[in-house]
Design an enzyme around this catalytic site. Structure first.
Site, mmCIF file in Angstrom:
data_model
loop_
_atom_site.group_PDB
_atom_site.id
_atom_site.type_symbol
_atom_site.label_atom_id
_atom_site.label_comp_id
_atom_site.label_asym_id
_atom_site.label_seq_id
_atom_site.Cartn_x
_atom_site.Cartn_y
_atom_site.Cartn_z
ATOM 1 N N LYS A 73 8.373 14.230 3.157
ATOM 2 C CA LYS A 73 7.244 14.615 4.306
ATOM 3 C C LYS A 73 8.108 15.286 5.176
ATOM 4 C CE LYS A 73 4.276 10.815 3.466
ATOM 5 N NZ LYS A 73 3.774 9.567 4.120
ATOM 6 N N GLN A 131 4.749 5.039 8.543
ATOM 7 C CA GLN A 131 4.791 4.859 7.156
ATOM 8 C C GLN A 131 4.690 3.484 6.805
ATOM 9 O OE1 GLN A 131 5.445 7.371 4.672
ATOM 10 N NE2 GLN A 131 4.707 5.848 3.481
ATOM 11 N N ASP A 155 -2.758 10.943 9.551
ATOM 12 C CA ASP A 155 -3.094 10.024 8.242
ATOM 13 C C ASP A 155 -4.575 9.684 8.199
ATOM 14 O OD1 ASP A 155 -1.251 9.508 6.481
ATOM 15 O OD2 ASP A 155 -0.398 7.711 7.659
#
Ligand SMILES: NC(=O)c1ccc[n+]([C@@H]2O[C@H](COP(=O)([O-])OP(=O)(O)OC[C@H]3O[C@@H](n4cnc5c(N)ncnc54)[C@H](OP(=O)(O)O)[C@@H]3O)[C@@H](O)[C@H]2O)c1
Length: 309
Positions: free
Chosen positions: A66, A110, A133
């Site tokens: 990422k 995460q 997200d």
């Protein structure tokens, strides 16, 4: 007996196999172009903060990719690697700092988080406008009500982009989604409803799952069970989107990745199908980059780019 091909070995030129890797590369290119335009026109560099707590090996790889792809797209990448013993209060304090930082337009924590941390509390603390997200309840609510411009979870957003690119207008299609998680199944259902599909969401308690799947023009598998969906569950000509990522024993001490769909059997029936790897997977990070640009533009009142084309 003839040796079975794996999806990884298939000639990706098969016109029924959706090349997610190439499509994602194209999307990353459009994101990079948009970033360059925003920098030149507005003096703004979109920034993504990625927070990793602990040493989970798979998470470390995801976070590294990422960060790398964020930088490659010309954006600022902020990495925060915290020790496994980090407390919830310490993580919440970092999230508050990132919420207030004007250089950070997107925040990704995460998952999974270590046991001492309540991931719901952490996701709820992220500013919904920086929640790239798309997991915050405010974004889930915006998506389900079709109001307020949600940030959409990256994996279902990537699936929708592939469907629109390869199938075209989805109006009136019968869509069956196997899996009802908050990160894939449910937002996928909302997105397909938004495209005027007739949507069925199946799960572990669904009766006659194979018959439900056979009714689908569009079948999305997001289960986490290797090759559970067999070829004879698929209607001739259906479009199959395989979200599953399962590592299985390949013999000789090796492993390989397979999806939730038995690919070789499904290829005999499907009109279009995503392989694993190389289908949905590469779209997820590309959509994260797109969401970061979208978030930056909304926060700054800049017209947002259309990444769907
Ligand atoms: N490509 C990507 O970037 C990406 C991103 C995210 C996830 N994934 C992969 O996608 C898969 C699903 O992920 P997830 O996070 O959505 O998983 P999850 O939270 O574990 O949800 C799995 C869903 O599948 C349903 N299910 C389980 N066994 C079933 C069965 N035998 N028959 C019918 N339904 C069944 C569950 O039903 P219940 O609700 O009834 O328990 C649940 O709704 C995993 O392989 C994951 O690794 C890939």
């Amino acid at each position: 007996m003839a040796q079975q091909r794996t999806s990884a070995e298939l000639p990706i030129r098969d016109e029924r196999v959706i090349d997610g890797k190439a499509f994602a590369a194209g999307l990353r290119g459009r994101v990079a172009d948009a970033v360059a335009g925003i920098k030149a026109g507005h003096g703004l560099t979109p920034g993504l903060a990625v927070v990793l707590v602990g040493e989970n090996a798979a998470s470390k790889v995801y976070v590294k990719n990422k960060a790398l792809q964020t930088a490659e797209a010309g954006m600022k990448s902020f990495r925060h690697d915290l020790p496994v013993e980090t407390t919830q209060d310490e993580l919440l304090a970092l999230v508050a700092e990132l919420n207030a930082d004007p250089a950070v337009h997107g925040i990704l924590v995460q998952l999974p988080l270590p046991d001492q941390i309540d991931s719901h509390a952490v996701l709820a603390a992220i500013d919904p406008d920086k929640d790239v997200d798309g997991f915050h309840v405010v974004n889930a609510g915006r998506l389900s009500t079709g109001t307020g411009g949600p940030l959409v979870p990256c994996t279902p957003l990537g699936c929708l982009m592939l469907l629109k690119a390869y199938v075209g207008d989805l109006t009136g299609k019968r869509a069956v989604i196997v899996g009802r998680s908050n990160i894939v199944g449910k937002p996928m259902a909302q997105l397909l409803l938004g495209e005027n599909c007739t949507v069925t969401v199946a799960h572990s308690r669904t009766r006659d799952l194979d018959a439900e799947c056979r009714r689908a023009d569009i079948l999305v598998a997001a289960v986490g069970r290797p090759e559970m969906i067999r070829g004879d569950w698929i209607a001739p000509g259906a479009t199959v989107i395989d979200v599953g990522i399962n590592r299985i024993d390949a013999g000789g001490g090796k492993t390989r990745l397979v999806g939730d769909v038995a690919f070789d059997e499904a290829l005999e029936k499907a009109g279009l199908i995503t392989p694993v790897p190389g289908g949905v997977g590469p779209m997820t990070i590309a959509c994260l980059l797109a969401n970061t640009v979208t978030a930056a533009c909304r926060q700054q009142g800049i017209e947002e780019p259309d990444f769907s084309a």
